[in-house]
Design a protein around this motif. Structure first.
Motif, short mmCIF file in Angstrom:
data_model
loop_
_atom_site.label_atom_id
_atom_site.label_comp_id
_atom_site.label_asym_id
_atom_site.label_seq_id
_atom_site.Cartn_x
_atom_site.Cartn_y
_atom_site.Cartn_z
N ASN A 119 -19.62 128.94 -5.46
CA ASN A 119 -18.19 128.63 -5.44
C ASN A 119 -17.88 127.25 -4.88
OD1 ASN A 119 -17.24 131.03 -6.61
ND2 ASN A 119 -17.60 132.11 -4.68
N VAL A 120 -18.73 126.27 -5.15
CA VAL A 120 -18.49 124.90 -4.73
C VAL A 120 -18.05 124.09 -5.95
CG1 VAL A 120 -19.52 122.80 -3.78
CG2 VAL A 120 -20.16 125.02 -2.86
N ASN A 121 -16.87 123.50 -5.86
CA ASN A 121 -16.36 122.64 -6.92
C ASN A 121 -16.98 121.26 -6.69
OD1 ASN A 121 -14.86 120.81 -8.45
ND2 ASN A 121 -13.00 122.02 -8.29
N ILE A 122 -18.10 121.01 -7.34
CA ILE A 122 -18.87 119.80 -7.08
C ILE A 122 -18.08 118.52 -7.36
CG2 ILE A 122 -20.95 118.50 -7.73
CD1 ILE A 122 -22.35 121.24 -8.02
N PRO A 123 -17.40 118.39 -8.51
CA PRO A 123 -16.62 117.15 -8.71
C PRO A 123 -15.56 116.92 -7.64
CG PRO A 123 -16.86 118.33 -10.78
CD PRO A 123 -17.36 119.25 -9.70
N SER A 135 -24.80 131.53 -6.46
CA SER A 135 -24.47 132.68 -7.30
C SER A 135 -23.78 132.24 -8.59
CB SER A 135 -23.55 133.64 -6.53
OG SER A 135 -22.35 132.97 -6.20
N GLY A 136 -24.33 131.25 -9.27
CA GLY A 136 -23.73 130.81 -10.51
C GLY A 136 -24.29 129.49 -10.97
N VAL A 186 -14.09 130.50 -14.86
CA VAL A 186 -14.44 129.46 -15.82
C VAL A 186 -13.20 128.60 -16.01
CG1 VAL A 186 -15.20 128.95 -18.17
CG2 VAL A 186 -16.03 131.01 -17.02
N TRP A 187 -13.35 127.29 -15.80
CA TRP A 187 -12.18 126.43 -15.95
C TRP A 187 -12.60 125.07 -16.48
CZ3 TRP A 187 -12.46 122.12 -12.87
CH2 TRP A 187 -13.35 122.19 -11.79
N GLY A 188 -11.67 124.36 -17.02
CA GLY A 188 -11.91 123.02 -17.53
C GLY A 188 -10.75 122.13 -17.21
N TYR A 189 -10.98 120.84 -17.23
CA TYR A 189 -9.91 119.90 -16.95
C TYR A 189 -10.25 118.55 -17.55
CZ TYR A 189 -12.95 117.90 -13.38
OH TYR A 189 -14.00 117.31 -12.74
N PHE A 190 -9.25 117.72 -17.69
CA PHE A 190 -9.44 116.33 -18.12
C PHE A 190 -9.48 115.46 -16.88
CE2 PHE A 190 -7.51 118.03 -22.00
CZ PHE A 190 -8.36 117.48 -22.94
N SER A 191 -10.31 114.45 -16.91
CA SER A 191 -10.30 113.50 -15.79
C SER A 191 -10.29 112.10 -16.34
CB SER A 191 -11.52 113.71 -14.89
OG SER A 191 -12.72 113.43 -15.60
#
Length: 89
Positions: free
Chosen positions: A2-6, A49-50, A84-89
């Motif tokens: 559960n770490v959001n690396i970006p 865990s992912g 599961v998620w996505g985004y524009f950067s």
């Protein structure tokens, strides 16, 4: 894990100490919004865990030395869920 690396990379780039980043604190079994110092050499860490997949869409002209070029994307669909998620950067 559960770490959001970006997100963590951006915070690190901003100069925020690792022990102040909520995702890192959670990974090392500390309260996410606490302010206690974490000794990463001795702290217990949660088990991974992912996994994550990162994708970057770029446009380059192979005939011109792979220089960036413009173009259009006709369709792109992110079907986000809590896991599961996505985004524009």
């Amino acid at each position: 894990s559960n770490v959001n690396i970006p997100s963590c990379q951006v915070m690190i780039g901003m100069g925020i100490p690792l022990w102040r980043i909520p995702d890192i604190r959670r990974l090392y079994k500390h309260q996410p919004h606490g302010d206690s110092f974490i000794d990463f050499t001795t702290a217990e860490r949660a088990s991974p865990s992912g996994h994550v997949v990162a994708v970057r869409i770029t446009s380059e002209d192979a005939g011109d030395g792979f220089k960036p070029t413009s173009g259009s994307i006709d369709e792109l669909s992110f079907r986000s869920t809590p896991d599961v998620w996505g985004y524009f950067s």
